[in-house]
Design a protein around this motif. Structure first.
Motif, PDB file in Angstrom:
ATOM      1  N   ARG A  16       0.822  -1.197   0.000  1.00 13.95           N
ATOM      2  CA  ARG A  16       0.000   0.000   0.000  1.00 13.95           C
ATOM      3  C   ARG A  16       0.865   1.259   0.000  1.00 13.95           C
ATOM      4  O   ARG A  16       0.629   2.182  -0.750  1.00 13.95           O
ATOM      5  CB  ARG A  16      -0.953   0.009   1.213  1.00 13.95           C
ATOM      6  CG  ARG A  16      -1.644   1.342   1.448  1.00 13.95           C
ATOM      7  CD  ARG A  16      -2.457   1.789   0.231  1.00 13.95           C
ATOM      8  NE  ARG A  16      -2.978   3.134   0.410  1.00 13.95           N
ATOM      9  CZ  ARG A  16      -2.359   4.244   0.031  1.00 13.95           C
ATOM     10  NH1 ARG A  16      -1.163   4.167  -0.514  1.00 13.95           N
ATOM     11  NH2 ARG A  16      -2.903   5.425   0.190  1.00 13.95           N
ATOM     12  N   ASP A  17       1.910   1.284   0.810  1.00 15.98           N
ATOM     13  CA  ASP A  17       2.649   2.518   1.021  1.00 15.98           C
ATOM     14  C   ASP A  17       4.044   2.522   0.403  1.00 15.98           C
ATOM     15  O   ASP A  17       4.787   3.464   0.610  1.00 15.98           O
ATOM     16  CB  ASP A  17       2.775   2.807   2.523  1.00 15.98           C
ATOM     17  CG  ASP A  17       1.430   3.176   3.130  1.00 15.98           C
ATOM     18  OD1 ASP A  17       0.694   3.936   2.484  1.00 15.98           O
ATOM     19  OD2 ASP A  17       1.116   2.689   4.219  1.00 15.98           O
ATOM     20  N   LEU A  18       4.425   1.482  -0.289  1.00 12.03           N
ATOM     21  CA  LEU A  18       5.744   1.470  -0.902  1.00 12.03           C
ATOM     22  C   LEU A  18       5.824   2.548  -1.978  1.00 12.03           C
ATOM     23  O   LEU A  18       4.887   2.759  -2.744  1.00 12.03           O
ATOM     24  CB  LEU A  18       6.009   0.102  -1.530  1.00 12.03           C
ATOM     25  CG  LEU A  18       7.475  -0.351  -1.609  1.00 12.03           C
ATOM     26  CD1 LEU A  18       8.078  -0.482  -0.220  1.00 12.03           C
ATOM     27  CD2 LEU A  18       7.565  -1.692  -2.343  1.00 12.03           C
ATOM     28  N   ARG A  19       6.926   3.276  -1.999  1.00  9.15           N
ATOM     29  CA  ARG A  19       7.167   4.258  -3.052  1.00  9.15           C
ATOM     30  C   ARG A  19       8.562   4.027  -3.609  1.00  9.15           C
ATOM     31  O   ARG A  19       9.410   3.393  -2.968  1.00  9.15           O
ATOM     32  CB  ARG A  19       7.011   5.681  -2.530  1.00  9.15           C
ATOM     33  CG  ARG A  19       7.972   6.067  -1.430  1.00  9.15           C
ATOM     34  CD  ARG A  19       7.712   7.481  -0.955  1.00  9.15           C
ATOM     35  NE  ARG A  19       8.659   7.876   0.082  1.00  9.15           N
ATOM     36  CZ  ARG A  19       8.710   9.083   0.620  1.00  9.15           C
ATOM     37  NH1 ARG A  19       7.851  10.010   0.221  1.00  9.15           N
ATOM     38  NH2 ARG A  19       9.589   9.373   1.554  1.00  9.15           N
ATOM     39  N   TYR A  20       8.814   4.540  -4.796  1.00 12.32           N
ATOM     40  CA  TYR A  20       9.995   4.183  -5.561  1.00 12.32           C
ATOM     41  C   TYR A  20      10.731   5.456  -5.988  1.00 12.32           C
ATOM     42  O   TYR A  20      10.128   6.364  -6.569  1.00 12.32           O
ATOM     43  CB  TYR A  20       9.590   3.372  -6.793  1.00 12.32           C
ATOM     44  CG  TYR A  20       8.683   2.220  -6.454  1.00 12.32           C
ATOM     45  CD1 TYR A  20       9.194   0.984  -6.092  1.00 12.32           C
ATOM     46  CD2 TYR A  20       7.293   2.396  -6.430  1.00 12.32           C
ATOM     47  CE1 TYR A  20       8.360  -0.058  -5.739  1.00 12.32           C
ATOM     48  CE2 TYR A  20       6.450   1.350  -6.071  1.00 12.32           C
ATOM     49  CZ  TYR A  20       6.986   0.127  -5.725  1.00 12.32           C
ATOM     50  OH  TYR A  20       6.159  -0.900  -5.369  1.00 12.32           O
ATOM     51  N   LEU A  50      23.559   6.089 -19.503  1.00  9.85           N
ATOM     52  CA  LEU A  50      22.777   6.489 -18.337  1.00  9.85           C
ATOM     53  C   LEU A  50      22.517   5.268 -17.454  1.00  9.85           C
ATOM     54  O   LEU A  50      21.957   4.262 -17.905  1.00  9.85           O
ATOM     55  CB  LEU A  50      21.441   7.103 -18.773  1.00  9.85           C
ATOM     56  CG  LEU A  50      21.501   8.463 -19.478  1.00  9.85           C
ATOM     57  CD1 LEU A  50      20.087   8.923 -19.823  1.00  9.85           C
ATOM     58  CD2 LEU A  50      22.209   9.508 -18.632  1.00  9.85           C
ATOM     59  N   ASP A  51      22.935   5.377 -16.211  1.00  7.29           N
ATOM     60  CA  ASP A  51      22.634   4.348 -15.217  1.00  7.29           C
ATOM     61  C   ASP A  51      21.419   4.806 -14.428  1.00  7.29           C
ATOM     62  O   ASP A  51      21.455   5.855 -13.767  1.00  7.29           O
ATOM     63  CB  ASP A  51      23.816   4.144 -14.273  1.00  7.29           C
ATOM     64  CG  ASP A  51      24.956   3.402 -14.933  1.00  7.29           C
ATOM     65  OD1 ASP A  51      24.690   2.429 -15.657  1.00  7.29           O
ATOM     66  OD2 ASP A  51      26.125   3.802 -14.741  1.00  7.29           O
ATOM     67  N   ILE A  52      20.356   4.030 -14.486  1.00  7.14           N
ATOM     68  CA  ILE A  52      19.111   4.393 -13.815  1.00  7.14           C
ATOM     69  C   ILE A  52      18.846   3.375 -12.711  1.00  7.14           C
ATOM     70  O   ILE A  52      18.723   2.178 -12.974  1.00  7.14           O
ATOM     71  CB  ILE A  52      17.946   4.461 -14.811  1.00  7.14           C
ATOM     72  CG1 ILE A  52      18.223   5.573 -15.827  1.00  7.14           C
ATOM     73  CG2 ILE A  52      16.625   4.698 -14.088  1.00  7.14           C
ATOM     74  CD1 ILE A  52      17.199   5.709 -16.909  1.00  7.14           C
ATOM     75  N   HIS A  53      18.798   3.866 -11.480  1.00  4.12           N
ATOM     76  CA  HIS A  53      18.553   3.019 -10.314  1.00  4.12           C
ATOM     77  C   HIS A  53      17.165   3.331  -9.759  1.00  4.12           C
ATOM     78  O   HIS A  53      16.739   4.488  -9.744  1.00  4.12           O
ATOM     79  CB  HIS A  53      19.588   3.277  -9.218  1.00  4.12           C
ATOM     80  CG  HIS A  53      20.979   2.864  -9.590  1.00  4.12           C
ATOM     81  ND1 HIS A  53      21.956   2.606  -8.652  1.00  4.12           N
ATOM     82  CD2 HIS A  53      21.570   2.663 -10.795  1.00  4.12           C
ATOM     83  CE1 HIS A  53      23.068   2.262  -9.257  1.00  4.12           C
ATOM     84  NE2 HIS A  53      22.871   2.307 -10.559  1.00  4.12           N
ATOM     85  N   VAL A  54      16.497   2.299  -9.285  1.00  5.06           N
ATOM     86  CA  VAL A  54      15.207   2.469  -8.606  1.00  5.06           C
ATOM     87  C   VAL A  54      15.312   1.801  -7.250  1.00  5.06           C
ATOM     88  O   VAL A  54      15.626   0.615  -7.146  1.00  5.06           O
ATOM     89  CB  VAL A  54      14.041   1.864  -9.415  1.00  5.06           C
ATOM     90  CG1 VAL A  54      12.725   2.036  -8.656  1.00  5.06           C
ATOM     91  CG2 VAL A  54      13.950   2.513 -10.792  1.00  5.06           C
ATOM     92  N   VAL A  55      15.070   2.584  -6.197  1.00  3.64           N
ATOM     93  CA  VAL A  55      15.149   2.082  -4.827  1.00  3.64           C
ATOM     94  C   VAL A  55      13.843   2.413  -4.123  1.00  3.64           C
ATOM     95  O   VAL A  55      13.209   3.422  -4.420  1.00  3.64           O
ATOM     96  CB  VAL A  55      16.365   2.687  -4.092  1.00  3.64           C
ATOM     97  CG1 VAL A  55      16.253   4.197  -3.994  1.00  3.64           C
ATOM     98  CG2 VAL A  55      16.548   2.062  -2.718  1.00  3.64           C
ATOM     99  N   ALA A  56      13.430   1.560  -3.205  1.00  5.62           N
ATOM    100  CA  ALA A  56      12.122   1.725  -2.556  1.00  5.62           C
ATOM    101  C   ALA A  56      12.274   2.116  -1.096  1.00  5.62           C
ATOM    102  O   ALA A  56      13.289   1.841  -0.453  1.00  5.62           O
ATOM    103  CB  ALA A  56      11.321   0.432  -2.659  1.00  5.62           C
ATOM    104  N   ASP A  57      11.251   2.768  -0.581  1.00  8.11           N
ATOM    105  CA  ASP A  57      11.107   2.902   0.867  1.00  8.11           C
ATOM    106  C   ASP A  57       9.625   2.864   1.209  1.00  8.11           C
ATOM    107  O   ASP A  57       8.768   2.842   0.332  1.00  8.11           O
ATOM    108  CB  ASP A  57      11.814   4.139   1.425  1.00  8.11           C
ATOM    109  CG  ASP A  57      11.093   5.456   1.126  1.00  8.11           C
ATOM    110  OD1 ASP A  57       9.886   5.447   0.816  1.00  8.11           O
ATOM    111  OD2 ASP A  57      11.741   6.506   1.208  1.00  8.11           O
ATOM    112  N   HIS A  58       9.355   2.836   2.518  1.00  5.53           N
ATOM    113  CA  HIS A  58       7.968   2.751   2.981  1.00  5.53           C
ATOM    114  C   HIS A  58       7.573   4.032   3.674  1.00  5.53           C
ATOM    115  O   HIS A  58       6.993   4.026   4.747  1.00  5.53           O
ATOM    116  CB  HIS A  58       7.775   1.544   3.908  1.00  5.53           C
ATOM    117  CG  HIS A  58       6.701   0.619   3.435  1.00  5.53           C
ATOM    118  ND1 HIS A  58       5.371   0.949   3.500  1.00  5.53           N
ATOM    119  CD2 HIS A  58       6.759  -0.597   2.871  1.00  5.53           C
ATOM    120  CE1 HIS A  58       4.645  -0.046   3.002  1.00  5.53           C
ATOM    121  NE2 HIS A  58       5.469  -0.996   2.618  1.00  5.53           N
ATOM    122  N   LYS A  59       7.901   5.181   3.046  1.00  7.61           N
ATOM    123  CA  LYS A  59       7.542   6.495   3.565  1.00  7.61           C
ATOM    124  C   LYS A  59       7.995   6.669   5.013  1.00  7.61           C
ATOM    125  O   LYS A  59       7.312   7.277   5.831  1.00  7.61           O
ATOM    126  CB  LYS A  59       6.030   6.731   3.445  1.00  7.61           C
ATOM    127  CG  LYS A  59       5.533   6.645   2.020  1.00  7.61           C
ATOM    128  CD  LYS A  59       4.065   6.993   1.919  1.00  7.61           C
ATOM    129  CE  LYS A  59       3.591   6.859   0.478  1.00  7.61           C
ATOM    130  NZ  LYS A  59       2.184   7.205   0.322  1.00  7.61           N
TER     131      LYS A  59
END
Length: 521
Positions: free
Chosen positions: A427-431, A493-502
């Motif tokens: 529900r709350d994961l953002r990237y 271009l190196d594109i990284h995607v990392v997540a957190d839970h706000k």
């Protein structure tokens, strides 16, 4: 045309000529609504900017309408919570019906407010969050604030007042409406009521925040809004095609950035499908609709199409049924008005907007160089798992001259199309999207030159079937990298995607970065 070879909207003569032929083809489509159905100078109603002093009476009358609608019984379609229910039952997100559905929803709601407020000239005010990146004072401590005592306090009280009338309404629905709700995940009233319980908040939690954090400020910033307005076709601008409007496929910049981020940052009701319980919803979506109108005006001035082409599925797009609207007299909206095509233009709603950010595309510059680079490569994925402590990584080789041009103030808009499959119970994961960060980077510093954007889904993900994509504009991060002396246009271009839970401590969960594609407009 200006003598520098650009139109008033910064488009080249070549783009104008190419677009004119597309417009001619679009205008010949059967059943297509006429462009500019109501003149800006002769519109009957004016939607005013919340921050202007001239809007004070409008805001007071909006409060009168809210108060009157809250007093209506739950059996009345004009009741405040019944109107919020329309959004829960039918709203499209992450697809190409997002804009027309919400235009129709606001238009019919505005007519209800006109009647309930007693103001025959009433028009919804819009919240220009680019200029006002916080909840406006008029929406705090008044009838426009869902934390005040005129609103229902918690689901138990809501159940006492509304379960019986909502169940009666649900059981009165026709076969076509029930079929729509089955696709949406509400085949029975019990399934709907369970959803409403998860979307409902006590008054003390009806909003989470009155100010914007760094990702939301960037999402509503003028550079992001200008990038959102840059596309020259409707699908890139207005989100991706899907088979039915309760599905999600992909978010254009306008929907994926300011729309989603503002909803989720304000939080409480605004973060869920009962978001219209908060009166600020309508100011928020008024600004989204205003920016669609700005984009449409830009397209028309340059001779570019404002709707999908026949080959892209125009007829299917306009024929999509919208079956849950009510008019100001409590009657279901039917016939031609119950289809998406009725809301391609402002039409019979007959309103215009006061100036706001990007009106006339002030502050936006669109480069004619975008068409010179052709199709760009898809990134090669090094890792795909996106977790709370690990980043997914992709690398793409982009023409050096494009990277350099996109880092200039008037350059083309280079973007990344990032497809994410979220965890099924998220529900709350953002990237967070980073460009050319240090290899070991898994945390996010919003002030760093590597930070590009934050991606969030709107609402609980029960409508999402499979991955969905987000368009992420890259000019701002490229400019920051250049200013920091860390932009080498020759480098992939190196594109990284990392997540957190706000910021909330959660057990480990992972999403999947399905793909990263590059494009330019």
């Amino acid at each position: 045309m200006m003598d520098d070879g650009k139109s008033i909207f910064g488009l080249s003569r070549r783009q104008f000529v190419v677009g004119a032929s597309a417009l001619a083809a679009a205008s010949s489509l059967p059943g297509r609504a006429a462009f500019g159905a109501s003149s800006k100078s002769t519109a009957s109603y004016l939607r005013r900017n919340v921050e202007n002093s001239s809007t004070q009476q409008t805001l007071e009358n909006y409060g009168k309408a809210v108060t009157a609608m809250l007093k209506l019984p739950g059996t009345d379609p004009s009741n405040w919570y019944r109107q919020a229910l329309v959004h829960t039952l039918d709203c499209p997100h992450g697809n190409w019906w997002f804009l027309p559905w919400h235009r129709g929803y606001l238009g019919w709601f505005e007519e209800i407010c006109r009647k309930q407020s007693g103001d025959p000239a009433f028009a919804l005010p819009f919240w220009d969050w680019t200029a006002q990146p916080y909840v406006p004072p008029a929406f705090i401590g008044t009838a426009l604030d869902p934390t005040t005592s005129i609103f229902v306090d918690g689901f138990d009280q809501f159940t006492q007042q509304y379960k019986a009338p909502f169940q009666a309404y649900f059981e009165s629905l026709g076969a076509a409406q029930r079929a729509e709700l089955t696709v949406r995940g509400y085949p029975t009233f019990d399934s709907l009521w369970s959803g409403l319980e998860s979307f409902f908040f006590p008054r003390s939690q009806a909003r989470a925040n009155l100010t914007f954090d760094a990702p939301t400020r960037q999402a509503v910033s003028l550079p992001t809004v200008c990038s959102a307005l840059a596309p020259q076709d409707f699908i890139t601008f207005g989100s991706q095609p899907v088979p039915q409007h309760s599905g999600s496929g992909g978010f254009g910049i306008l929907e994926g950035q300011p729309h989603n981020q503002v909803h989720n940052r304000v939080g409480g009701f605004m973060g869920e499908f009962l978001s219209p319980v908060d009166p600020i919803f309508f100011g928020h979506h008024g600004n989204i609709d205003r920016l669609w109108d700005v984009w449409t005006t830009k397209q028309e001035a340059a001779g570019l199409p404002t709707v999908p082409s026949a080959d892209e599925g125009y007829q299917r797009w306009v024929d999509e049924p919208f079956l849950f609207y009510f008019d100001a007299n409590g009657q279901p909206v039917a016939g031609a008005k119950a289809k998406a095509g009725a809301y391609v233009t402002i039409g019979d709603f007959d309103y215009s907007y006061e100036p706001g950010s990007a009106t006339g595309l002030d502050g936006c510059n669109f480069s004619s160089a975008a068409q010179d680079f052709g199709q760009l490569p898809e990134a090669l994925m090094a890792t795909k798992a996106v977790g709370l402590s690990n980043a997914a990584r992709g690398r793409a080789r982009v023409p050096a001259e494009l990277v350099a041009a996109a880092s200039e103030d008037q350059g083309p808009v280079l973007y990344a199309e990032i497809a994410i499959r979220p965890p099924s119970k998220d529900r709350d994961l953002r990237y967070h999207v980073l460009v050319n960060p240090p290899a070991e980077a898994t945390a996010v510093d919003y002030e760093s030159p590597y930070y590009a954007a934050t991606l969030e889904f709107f609402g609980s993900p029960h409508h999402l079937k499979g991955p969905a994509s987000f368009l992420v504009p890259l000019p701002n991060v490229l400019k920051k990298l250049r200013a920091a002396g860390e932009l080498n246009p020759e480098r992939p271009l190196d594109i990284h995607v990392v997540a957190d839970h706000k910021g909330i401590a959660m057990k480990s969960m992972e999403a999947t970065l399905e793909s990263v594609k590059l494009g330019v407009f």
